[in-house]
Scaffold this motif. Structure first.
Motif, PDB file in Angstrom:
ATOM      1  N   HIS A 233       6.420  45.210   4.591  1.00 51.26           N
ATOM      2  CA  HIS A 233       5.050  45.591   4.939  1.00 51.26           C
ATOM      3  C   HIS A 233       4.980  46.033   6.390  1.00 51.26           C
ATOM      4  CE1 HIS A 233       3.981  42.113   7.517  1.00 51.26           C
ATOM      5  NE2 HIS A 233       4.916  41.499   6.797  1.00 51.26           N
ATOM      6  N   CYS A 234       4.025  46.903   6.663  1.00 51.86           N
ATOM      7  CA  CYS A 234       3.784  47.349   8.031  1.00 51.86           C
ATOM      8  C   CYS A 234       2.467  46.770   8.519  1.00 51.86           C
ATOM      9  CB  CYS A 234       3.755  48.883   8.100  1.00 51.86           C
ATOM     10  SG  CYS A 234       3.563  49.522   9.776  1.00 51.86           S
ATOM     11  N   ASN A 235       2.572  45.663   9.235  1.00 47.71           N
ATOM     12  CA  ASN A 235       1.404  45.024   9.855  1.00 47.71           C
ATOM     13  C   ASN A 235       0.355  44.593   8.833  1.00 47.71           C
ATOM     14  OD1 ASN A 235       0.006  44.153  12.205  1.00 47.71           O
ATOM     15  ND2 ASN A 235      -1.272  45.980  12.178  1.00 47.71           N
ATOM     16  N   CYS A 236       0.802  44.125   7.658  1.00 46.74           N
ATOM     17  CA  CYS A 236      -0.168  43.671   6.641  1.00 46.74           C
ATOM     18  C   CYS A 236       0.474  42.587   5.772  1.00 46.74           C
ATOM     19  CB  CYS A 236      -0.674  44.836   5.790  1.00 46.74           C
ATOM     20  SG  CYS A 236       0.632  45.772   4.955  1.00 46.74           S
ATOM     21  N   ARG A 237       0.841  41.503   6.412  1.00 44.31           N
ATOM     22  CA  ARG A 237       1.513  40.407   5.705  1.00 44.31           C
ATOM     23  C   ARG A 237       0.715  39.935   4.496  1.00 44.31           C
ATOM     24  NH1 ARG A 237       6.560  37.452   6.168  1.00 44.31           N
ATOM     25  NH2 ARG A 237       6.296  35.749   4.709  1.00 44.31           N
ATOM     26  N   GLU A 238      -0.613  39.932   4.603  1.00 41.83           N
ATOM     27  CA  GLU A 238      -1.431  39.427   3.499  1.00 41.83           C
ATOM     28  C   GLU A 238      -1.263  40.272   2.236  1.00 41.83           C
ATOM     29  OE1 GLU A 238      -3.660  42.662   5.372  1.00 41.83           O
ATOM     30  OE2 GLU A 238      -2.533  40.952   6.169  1.00 41.83           O
ATOM     31  N   ARG A 239      -1.034  41.569   2.396  1.00 36.13           N
ATOM     32  CA  ARG A 239      -0.818  42.430   1.225  1.00 36.13           C
ATOM     33  C   ARG A 239       0.525  42.107   0.568  1.00 36.13           C
ATOM     34  NH1 ARG A 239      -3.037  48.402   3.320  1.00 36.13           N
ATOM     35  NH2 ARG A 239      -5.212  47.732   3.560  1.00 36.13           N
ATOM     36  N   LEU A 259       9.716  41.194   4.218  1.00 33.90           N
ATOM     37  CA  LEU A 259      10.215  41.639   5.511  1.00 33.90           C
ATOM     38  C   LEU A 259       9.142  42.455   6.230  1.00 33.90           C
ATOM     39  CD1 LEU A 259      13.741  42.955   4.406  1.00 33.90           C
ATOM     40  CD2 LEU A 259      13.284  40.804   5.598  1.00 33.90           C
ATOM     41  N   ASP A 260       9.257  42.522   7.556  1.00 34.33           N
ATOM     42  CA  ASP A 260       8.417  43.410   8.364  1.00 34.33           C
ATOM     43  C   ASP A 260       9.148  44.736   8.549  1.00 34.33           C
ATOM     44  OD1 ASP A 260       6.333  41.533   8.976  1.00 34.33           O
ATOM     45  OD2 ASP A 260       7.740  40.544  10.315  1.00 34.33           O
ATOM     46  N   THR A 261       8.405  45.844   8.563  1.00 32.65           N
ATOM     47  CA  THR A 261       9.032  47.136   8.803  1.00 32.65           C
ATOM     48  C   THR A 261       9.567  47.221  10.231  1.00 32.65           C
ATOM     49  OG1 THR A 261       6.869  48.064   9.380  1.00 32.65           O
ATOM     50  CG2 THR A 261       7.669  48.457   7.132  1.00 32.65           C
ATOM     51  N   ALA A 262      10.720  47.861  10.355  1.00 32.85           N
ATOM     52  CA  ALA A 262      11.256  48.187  11.673  1.00 32.85           C
ATOM     53  C   ALA A 262      10.655  49.525  12.107  1.00 32.85           C
ATOM     54  CB  ALA A 262      12.775  48.233  11.619  1.00 32.85           C
ATOM     55  N   GLY A 263      11.296  50.199  13.058  1.00 31.35           N
ATOM     56  CA  GLY A 263      10.675  51.369  13.663  1.00 31.35           C
ATOM     57  C   GLY A 263      10.482  52.558  12.744  1.00 31.35           C
ATOM     58  N   VAL A 264      11.574  53.035  12.121  1.00 32.72           N
ATOM     59  CA  VAL A 264      11.476  54.226  11.285  1.00 32.72           C
ATOM     60  C   VAL A 264      10.594  53.970  10.075  1.00 32.72           C
ATOM     61  CG1 VAL A 264      12.742  55.902   9.893  1.00 32.72           C
ATOM     62  CG2 VAL A 264      13.710  55.076  12.034  1.00 32.72           C
ATOM     63  N   SER A 265      10.758  52.808   9.451  1.00 38.14           N
ATOM     64  CA  SER A 265       9.926  52.504   8.286  1.00 38.14           C
ATOM     65  C   SER A 265       8.477  52.276   8.692  1.00 38.14           C
ATOM     66  CB  SER A 265      10.480  51.309   7.504  1.00 38.14           C
ATOM     67  OG  SER A 265      10.906  50.272   8.343  1.00 38.14           O
ATOM     68  N   SER A 266       8.230  51.814   9.914  1.00 41.69           N
ATOM     69  CA  SER A 266       6.846  51.723  10.409  1.00 41.69           C
ATOM     70  C   SER A 266       6.263  53.122  10.594  1.00 41.69           C
ATOM     71  CB  SER A 266       6.796  50.971  11.745  1.00 41.69           C
ATOM     72  OG  SER A 266       7.131  49.614  11.593  1.00 41.69           O
ATOM     73  N   MET A 267       7.094  54.063  11.046  1.00 37.73           N
ATOM     74  CA  MET A 267       6.627  55.427  11.257  1.00 37.73           C
ATOM     75  C   MET A 267       6.195  56.063   9.944  1.00 37.73           C
ATOM     76  SD  MET A 267       8.680  58.717  12.797  1.00 37.73           S
ATOM     77  CE  MET A 267       9.272  59.271  11.197  1.00 37.73           C
ATOM     78  N   TYR A 268       7.025  55.903   8.904  1.00 37.62           N
ATOM     79  CA  TYR A 268       6.703  56.520   7.621  1.00 37.62           C
ATOM     80  C   TYR A 268       5.633  55.749   6.847  1.00 37.62           C
ATOM     81  CZ  TYR A 268      10.483  59.948   7.832  1.00 37.62           C
ATOM     82  OH  TYR A 268      11.296  61.014   8.168  1.00 37.62           O
ATOM     83  N   ALA A 269       5.701  54.413   6.872  1.00 35.90           N
ATOM     84  CA  ALA A 269       4.739  53.612   6.108  1.00 35.90           C
ATOM     85  C   ALA A 269       3.363  53.615   6.760  1.00 35.90           C
ATOM     86  CB  ALA A 269       5.252  52.186   5.959  1.00 35.90           C
ATOM     87  N   ASN A 270       3.338  53.713   8.097  1.00 39.17           N
ATOM     88  CA  ASN A 270       2.100  53.630   8.846  1.00 39.17           C
ATOM     89  C   ASN A 270       1.442  52.260   8.690  1.00 39.17           C
ATOM     90  OD1 ASN A 270       1.415  56.062  10.389  1.00 39.17           O
ATOM     91  ND2 ASN A 270       1.602  57.112   8.422  1.00 39.17           N
ATOM     92  N   ASP A 271       0.473  51.996   9.526  1.00 44.79           N
ATOM     93  CA  ASP A 271      -0.240  50.721   9.532  1.00 44.79           C
ATOM     94  C   ASP A 271      -0.800  50.448   8.139  1.00 44.79           C
ATOM     95  OD1 ASP A 271      -1.294  48.410  10.497  1.00 44.79           O
ATOM     96  OD2 ASP A 271      -2.649  49.346  11.944  1.00 44.79           O
ATOM     97  N   GLY A 272      -0.414  49.303   7.540  1.00 44.93           N
ATOM     98  CA  GLY A 272      -0.957  48.917   6.243  1.00 44.93           C
ATOM     99  C   GLY A 272      -0.123  49.282   5.049  1.00 44.93           C
ATOM    100  N   GLY A 273       1.023  49.939   5.262  1.00 43.84           N
ATOM    101  CA  GLY A 273       1.869  50.349   4.141  1.00 43.84           C
ATOM    102  C   GLY A 273       2.675  49.193   3.559  1.00 43.84           C
ATOM    103  N   VAL A 274       2.922  49.278   2.246  1.00 45.02           N
ATOM    104  CA  VAL A 274       3.710  48.260   1.551  1.00 45.02           C
ATOM    105  C   VAL A 274       4.770  48.958   0.689  1.00 45.02           C
ATOM    106  CG1 VAL A 274       3.683  46.348  -0.093  1.00 45.02           C
ATOM    107  CG2 VAL A 274       1.748  46.679   1.457  1.00 45.02           C
ATOM    108  N   ILE A 275       6.023  48.500   0.802  1.00 45.60           N
ATOM    109  CA  ILE A 275       7.139  49.051   0.064  1.00 45.60           C
ATOM    110  C   ILE A 275       7.767  47.932  -0.771  1.00 45.60           C
ATOM    111  CG2 ILE A 275       9.344  50.291   0.230  1.00 45.60           C
ATOM    112  CD1 ILE A 275       8.443  50.902   3.212  1.00 45.60           C
ATOM    113  N   ILE A 276       8.054  48.216  -2.043  1.00 43.22           N
ATOM    114  CA  ILE A 276       8.650  47.219  -2.942  1.00 43.22           C
ATOM    115  C   ILE A 276       9.888  47.817  -3.582  1.00 43.22           C
ATOM    116  CG2 ILE A 276       8.336  45.857  -5.047  1.00 43.22           C
ATOM    117  CD1 ILE A 276       5.238  46.872  -3.321  1.00 43.22           C
ATOM    118  N   THR A 277      10.991  47.067  -3.573  1.00 45.21           N
ATOM    119  CA  THR A 277      12.200  47.506  -4.271  1.00 45.21           C
ATOM    120  C   THR A 277      12.700  46.394  -5.185  1.00 45.21           C
ATOM    121  OG1 THR A 277      13.623  46.767  -2.437  1.00 45.21           O
ATOM    122  CG2 THR A 277      12.941  49.080  -2.460  1.00 45.21           C
ATOM    123  N   ALA A 278      13.262  46.818  -6.310  1.00 42.67           N
ATOM    124  CA  ALA A 278      13.792  45.858  -7.275  1.00 42.67           C
ATOM    125  C   ALA A 278      14.970  46.489  -8.031  1.00 42.67           C
ATOM    126  CB  ALA A 278      12.711  45.448  -8.267  1.00 42.67           C
TER     127      ALA A 278
END
Length: 278
Positions: A233-239, A259-278
């Motif tokens: 997540h990018c700055n949205c732990r609750e999501r 996990l928290d997004t690092a720099g590049v994933s923060s850039m693409y996800a933007n504030d509030g983005g959530v990524i899930i992999t399985a």
């Protein structure tokens, strides 16, 4: 003997592995207007997101040089695994392949596997952790290389972003025929096919979009009871916690890691983005 796992800095590491000598993150560089930083341990997500919000220009990233990857391969470890973000999002994979070739030409034979994750962020993490687990289980390098690519081909990546502008302006949504207006609070539910971003569906509001992702995980991911699901997540732990609770209430999952997004994933996800992999 020994092994080393290299991720470009779009891939995050769980806290317990961030200082583990078996892992290295090779940083991309980030640019927001006149603001330039390396995506390394000094990355400040709060400051970066503020810069992005204040700058009229689209943020950009630059991949590591082949020489930087060659340097990362220069290790006593006999087996090296490099996992990059999707080649459809960055030149990092091509740079890593060139770095591998440069190493072999300069230093001689070494087992170096380069994997295009066809994903990003926690998708890279999943492949890196699998490499570690297979090495610790004592498998041969060739078998591990084969299994990493097979896992990559089966892995599912889903994401919901509050803001798609960085992806759009950097030309990363070329396969998406239409993206609904963000002003309507309609959230596209996105996925990827062989690293190319697609839109699977849409929902009104972030919670309904996250619910849709959980439905896709239930429907499309086989053998969940044996799977590790990663939520970045990018700055949205609750999501992220909300998705975890939904998964735990609806499925049997081996493990869920946030996990928290690092720099590049923060850039693409933007504030509030959530990524899930399985």
């Amino acid at each position: 003997m020994g092994y080393k796992i290299i991720l470009d800095s779009c891939g995050e590491l769980p806290e317990g592995l961030q200082n583990d000598q078996r892992f290295e993150r090779v940083p991309l560089s980030l640019e927001v207007g006149s603001y330039h930083i390396l995506d390394d341990e000094t990355f400040d997500q709060k400051e970066f997101l503020q810069k992005v919000a204040q700058c009229p220009e689209c943020p950009k990233s630059s991949c590591p040089s082949p020489e930087r990857y060659m340097e990362a391969c220069h290790t006593e470890a006999d087996h090296v695994y490099i996992v990059t973000l999707s080649s459809h999002l960055s030149g990092s994979y091509n740079s890593a392949q060139l770095g591998r070739q440069l190493y072999l030409e300069q230093y001689g034979q070494k087992d170096i596997c380069v994997v295009d994750s066809h994903s990003a962020s926690c998708g890279q993490t999943q492949i890196g952790l699998l490499a570690m687990e297979l090495e610790e289980a004592g498998l041969e390098f060739a078998e591990i290389e084969k299994r990493l690519h097979a896992y990559r081909d089966e892995m599912m990546t889903y994401f919901v972003l509050d803001n798609l502008e960085t992806l759009r302006k950097n030309g990363r949504l070329s396969a998406v025929k239409s993206v609904v207006a963000q002003t309507l609070n309609i959230k596209p539910v996105m996925s990827a096919i062989e690293g190319v971003i697609i839109q699977k569906s849409q929902a009104i509001g972030i919670r309904k979009a996250l619910n849709k992702i959980v439905e896709y995980v239930q429907k499309e991911v086989a053998g969940l009871e044996h799977k590790r699901i990663m939520i970045t997540h990018c700055n949205c732990r609750e999501r992220a916690e909300y998705v975890k609770e939904l998964l735990q209430s609806r499925t049997r999952v081996k493990e869920i890691v946030i996990l928290d997004t690092a720099g590049v994933s923060s850039m693409y996800a933007n504030d509030g983005g959530v990524i899930i992999t399985a």
